[in-house]
Design a protein around this motif. Structure first.
Motif, PDB file in Angstrom:
ATOM      1  N   LEU A 140       0.812  -1.222   0.000  1.00  0.00           N
ATOM      2  CA  LEU A 140       0.000   0.000   0.000  1.00  0.00           C
ATOM      3  C   LEU A 140       0.848   1.276   0.000  1.00  0.00           C
ATOM      4  N   ASP A 141       2.043   1.178  -0.578  1.00  0.00           N
ATOM      5  CA  ASP A 141       2.968   2.320  -0.658  1.00  0.00           C
ATOM      6  C   ASP A 141       3.344   2.877   0.720  1.00  0.00           C
ATOM      7  N   GLN A 142       3.154   2.087   1.772  1.00  0.00           N
ATOM      8  CA  GLN A 142       3.407   2.658   3.093  1.00  0.00           C
ATOM      9  C   GLN A 142       3.992   1.698   4.119  1.00  0.00           C
ATOM     10  N   HIS A 143       3.943   0.399   3.871  1.00  0.00           N
ATOM     11  CA  HIS A 143       4.341  -0.554   4.909  1.00  0.00           C
ATOM     12  C   HIS A 143       5.396  -1.506   4.371  1.00  0.00           C
ATOM     13  N   CYS A 144       6.474  -1.658   5.139  1.00  0.00           N
ATOM     14  CA  CYS A 144       7.576  -2.505   4.714  1.00  0.00           C
ATOM     15  C   CYS A 144       8.153  -3.213   5.928  1.00  0.00           C
ATOM     16  N   MET A 145       8.339  -4.542   5.838  1.00  0.00           N
ATOM     17  CA  MET A 145       8.887  -5.260   6.985  1.00  0.00           C
ATOM     18  C   MET A 145       9.922  -6.300   6.570  1.00  0.00           C
ATOM     19  N   THR A 146      10.829  -5.877   5.704  1.00  0.00           N
ATOM     20  CA  THR A 146      12.008  -6.713   5.478  1.00  0.00           C
ATOM     21  C   THR A 146      12.968  -6.502   6.643  1.00  0.00           C
ATOM     22  N   PRO A 147      13.725  -7.508   7.013  1.00  0.00           N
ATOM     23  CA  PRO A 147      14.680  -7.329   8.123  1.00  0.00           C
ATOM     24  C   PRO A 147      15.651  -6.179   7.901  1.00  0.00           C
ATOM     25  N   ASP A 148      16.153  -6.023   6.665  1.00  0.00           N
ATOM     26  CA  ASP A 148      17.106  -4.937   6.398  1.00  0.00           C
ATOM     27  C   ASP A 148      16.449  -3.574   6.604  1.00  0.00           C
ATOM     28  N   TYR A 149      15.207  -3.433   6.112  1.00  0.00           N
ATOM     29  CA  TYR A 149      14.519  -2.153   6.288  1.00  0.00           C
ATOM     30  C   TYR A 149      14.281  -1.868   7.770  1.00  0.00           C
ATOM     31  N   LEU A 150      13.854  -2.876   8.522  1.00  0.00           N
ATOM     32  CA  LEU A 150      13.545  -2.677   9.935  1.00  0.00           C
ATOM     33  C   LEU A 150      14.789  -2.294  10.736  1.00  0.00           C
ATOM     34  N   GLU A 151      15.923  -2.911  10.427  1.00  0.00           N
ATOM     35  CA  GLU A 151      17.158  -2.540  11.124  1.00  0.00           C
ATOM     36  C   GLU A 151      17.547  -1.104  10.784  1.00  0.00           C
ATOM     37  N   TRP A 152      17.422  -0.741   9.517  1.00  0.00           N
ATOM     38  CA  TRP A 152      17.710   0.638   9.092  1.00  0.00           C
ATOM     39  C   TRP A 152      16.767   1.623   9.783  1.00  0.00           C
ATOM     40  N   SER A 153      15.493   1.261   9.852  1.00  0.00           N
ATOM     41  CA  SER A 153      14.501   2.125  10.485  1.00  0.00           C
ATOM     42  C   SER A 153      14.792   2.289  11.972  1.00  0.00           C
ATOM     43  N   CYS A 154      15.209   1.204  12.619  1.00  0.00           N
ATOM     44  CA  CYS A 154      15.545   1.259  14.042  1.00  0.00           C
ATOM     45  C   CYS A 154      16.740   2.188  14.267  1.00  0.00           C
ATOM     46  N   LYS A 155      17.727   2.131  13.384  1.00  0.00           N
ATOM     47  CA  LYS A 155      18.883   3.025  13.517  1.00  0.00           C
ATOM     48  C   LYS A 155      18.457   4.482  13.405  1.00  0.00           C
ATOM     49  N   LYS A 156      17.514   4.762  12.501  1.00  0.00           N
ATOM     50  CA  LYS A 156      16.989   6.119  12.373  1.00  0.00           C
ATOM     51  C   LYS A 156      16.281   6.538  13.653  1.00  0.00           C
ATOM     52  N   SER A 157      15.517   5.610  14.250  1.00  0.00           N
ATOM     53  CA  SER A 157      14.806   5.917  15.489  1.00  0.00           C
ATOM     54  C   SER A 157      15.783   6.216  16.625  1.00  0.00           C
ATOM     55  N   LEU A 158      16.848   5.421  16.713  1.00  0.00           N
ATOM     56  CA  LEU A 158      17.861   5.666  17.740  1.00  0.00           C
ATOM     57  C   LEU A 158      18.473   7.055  17.577  1.00  0.00           C
ATOM     58  N   GLU A 159      18.746   7.408  16.336  1.00  0.00           N
ATOM     59  CA  GLU A 159      19.320   8.730  16.050  1.00  0.00           C
ATOM     60  C   GLU A 159      18.337   9.836  16.431  1.00  0.00           C
ATOM     61  N   ASN A 160      17.066   9.658  16.045  1.00  0.00           N
ATOM     62  CA  ASN A 160      16.051  10.672  16.357  1.00  0.00           C
ATOM     63  C   ASN A 160      15.868  10.842  17.861  1.00  0.00           C
ATOM     64  N   LEU A 161      15.847   9.721  18.590  1.00  0.00           N
ATOM     65  CA  LEU A 161      15.589   9.746  20.024  1.00  0.00           C
ATOM     66  C   LEU A 161      16.817  10.154  20.836  1.00  0.00           C
ATOM     67  N   GLY A 162      17.971  10.048  20.227  1.00  0.00           N
ATOM     68  CA  GLY A 162      19.201  10.398  20.945  1.00  0.00           C
ATOM     69  C   GLY A 162      19.568   9.401  22.020  1.00  0.00           C
ATOM     70  N   VAL A 163      19.207   8.141  21.816  1.00  0.00           N
ATOM     71  CA  VAL A 163      19.553   7.094  22.787  1.00  0.00           C
ATOM     72  C   VAL A 163      20.346   6.004  22.060  1.00  0.00           C
ATOM     73  N   LYS A 164      21.060   5.196  22.844  1.00  0.00           N
ATOM     74  CA  LYS A 164      21.850   4.124  22.254  1.00  0.00           C
ATOM     75  C   LYS A 164      21.072   2.832  22.106  1.00  0.00           C
ATOM     76  N   THR A 165      20.040   2.673  22.948  1.00  0.00           N
ATOM     77  CA  THR A 165      19.255   1.440  22.936  1.00  0.00           C
ATOM     78  C   THR A 165      17.790   1.779  23.163  1.00  0.00           C
ATOM     79  N   ILE A 166      16.899   1.134  22.414  1.00  0.00           N
ATOM     80  CA  ILE A 166      15.456   1.237  22.637  1.00  0.00           C
ATOM     81  C   ILE A 166      15.051   0.054  23.512  1.00  0.00           C
TER      82      ILE A 166
END
Length: 368
Positions: A140-166
């Protein structure tokens, strides 16, 4: 740095006058209410004219230590604002990282703010061209759950949140892809994701992982239904008995009660509710949408509701009663509500003046 038992316990002790407001699960102490940062209709420009910074700070100062967000909420702005609030709280000495339980989610394509002129081009340049996923992986042009994408997305979240671990990282609304994949292929996809999540735990990116759904666990009438036991079996397969799949997140409120009342799950062949299944499978449940995006309040609650939830008549409004309802639900660890206004957060937390509703009175609520 991550949340620890000793530090979350010390956080709770600062609010020892609160009644029935903290609970232990795994090796952490959770506040029974958590702050969410979801806002519907993200395309509206006014969603970027406010911020959650002061709301997050007020929530923590008022005793909330569970903060929930997602990579796509307001195209990353919610995560970034939480990061600013955390930095200010730490600098002011109000709290420290180890006292707070930080949750985020990956699965929806986060894009970015300001919103790209051509989101399809953004997806192609940032995701497809970087081999994080193929076009067929994106639903639907909006949802993706490949492992590579999810790891990349998590790294972006860590950067945004300013924390080392979620502390808890959720796979976000995976039920969207059940129909496309078929249930057996869907579970195979979950296996690849859980393997990656276990690796991300080893890498120190996340402490625990989970699944956050809207319909996934509770609506058997749709082709989005997921059986929790199947997910736990996969977690054991990829991570052993000490796997890190520990939490689920699902809607629950006074208008949407099926996780407590409807037998939508099976454990060892026996029908049960989601909360019963989670208890048997040792999975923690965090509920979302506690106020049903304010749709619970189109007319006033019945007087009987107020009496059962607050017989001493301390609470002042239906919002507080709705939060008292979810806070009192047997089997829930914590319940999320979203608010950006500090005074509203302080008002909501006045429910800590009263004890949780007893199980006997709580169950009478379903007859009112």
């Amino acid at each position: 740095m991550i949340a620890t038992f000793d530090d979350t316990y010390n956080f709770a002790k600062k609010f020892s006058h609160y009644k029935d407001f903290y609970i232990k699960h795994n090796d952490l102490i959770f506040s029974k209410l958590g702050l969410g940062t979801f806002n519907k209709e993200p395309y509206k420009e006014e969603n970027y004219l406010f911020h959650y910074i002061e709301g997050v700070k007020e929530a923590v100062k008022s005793g909330i230590n569970l903060i929930d967000t997602a990579s796509n909420y307001r195209y990353g702005q919610s995560e970034k604002e939480i990061g600013i609030a955390l930095e200010e709280l730490f600098e002011e000495g109000v709290t420290k990282r180890e006292e707070l339980i930080i949750c985020s989610k990956g699965g929806f394509i986060q894009l970015e703010y300001p919103f790209p002129e051509n989101p399809y081009k953004w997806i192609e340049e940032n995701i497809i061209n970087n081999s994080l996923a193929t076009k067929d992986d994106i639903e639907l042009d909006q949802h993706c759950m490949t492992p590579d994408y999810l790891e990349w997305s998590c790294k972006k979240s860590l950067e945004n949140l300013g924390v080392k671990t979620i502390d808890i990282y959720f796979l976000h609304n995976p039920e969207i892809q059940v129909s496309k994949l078929g249930y057996k292929k869907f579970l195979k996809k979950i296996e690849t994701i859980f393997r990656r999540f276990e690796k991300m735990v080893e890498m120190g990116m996340i402490k625990y992982y989970g699944i956050a759904v809207w319909n996934g666990f509770i609506d058997e009438s749709t082709n989005e239904h997921i059986n929790l036991e199947d997910l736990v079996d996969i977690a054991i397969k990829v991570g052993g008995d000490n796997h890190n799949f520990k939490y689920i997140q699902t809607p629950f409120n006074m208008g949407k009660t099926s996780i407590y009342t409807m037998p939508t799950q099976k454990v060892k062949g026996e029908d049960c509710t989601l909360l019963q299944a989670a208890h048997r499978l040792k999975i923690g449940v965090i509920s979302s949408s506690s106020l049903l995006q304010m749709n619970l309040f189109k007319k006033s609650f019945k007087p009987e509701t107020g009496y059962l939830l607050d017989s001493k008549m301390v609470l002042e409004n239906d919002i507080q009663l709705a939060l008292q309802f979810v806070r009192s639900t047997p089997g829930l660890i914590s319940s999320l509500f979203a608010s950006k206004v500090p005074i509203h957060i302080k008002k909501n937390l006045e429910i800590t003046k009263v004890a949780a509703t007893s199980r006997a009175k709580y169950d009478l609520m379903y007859r009112v």
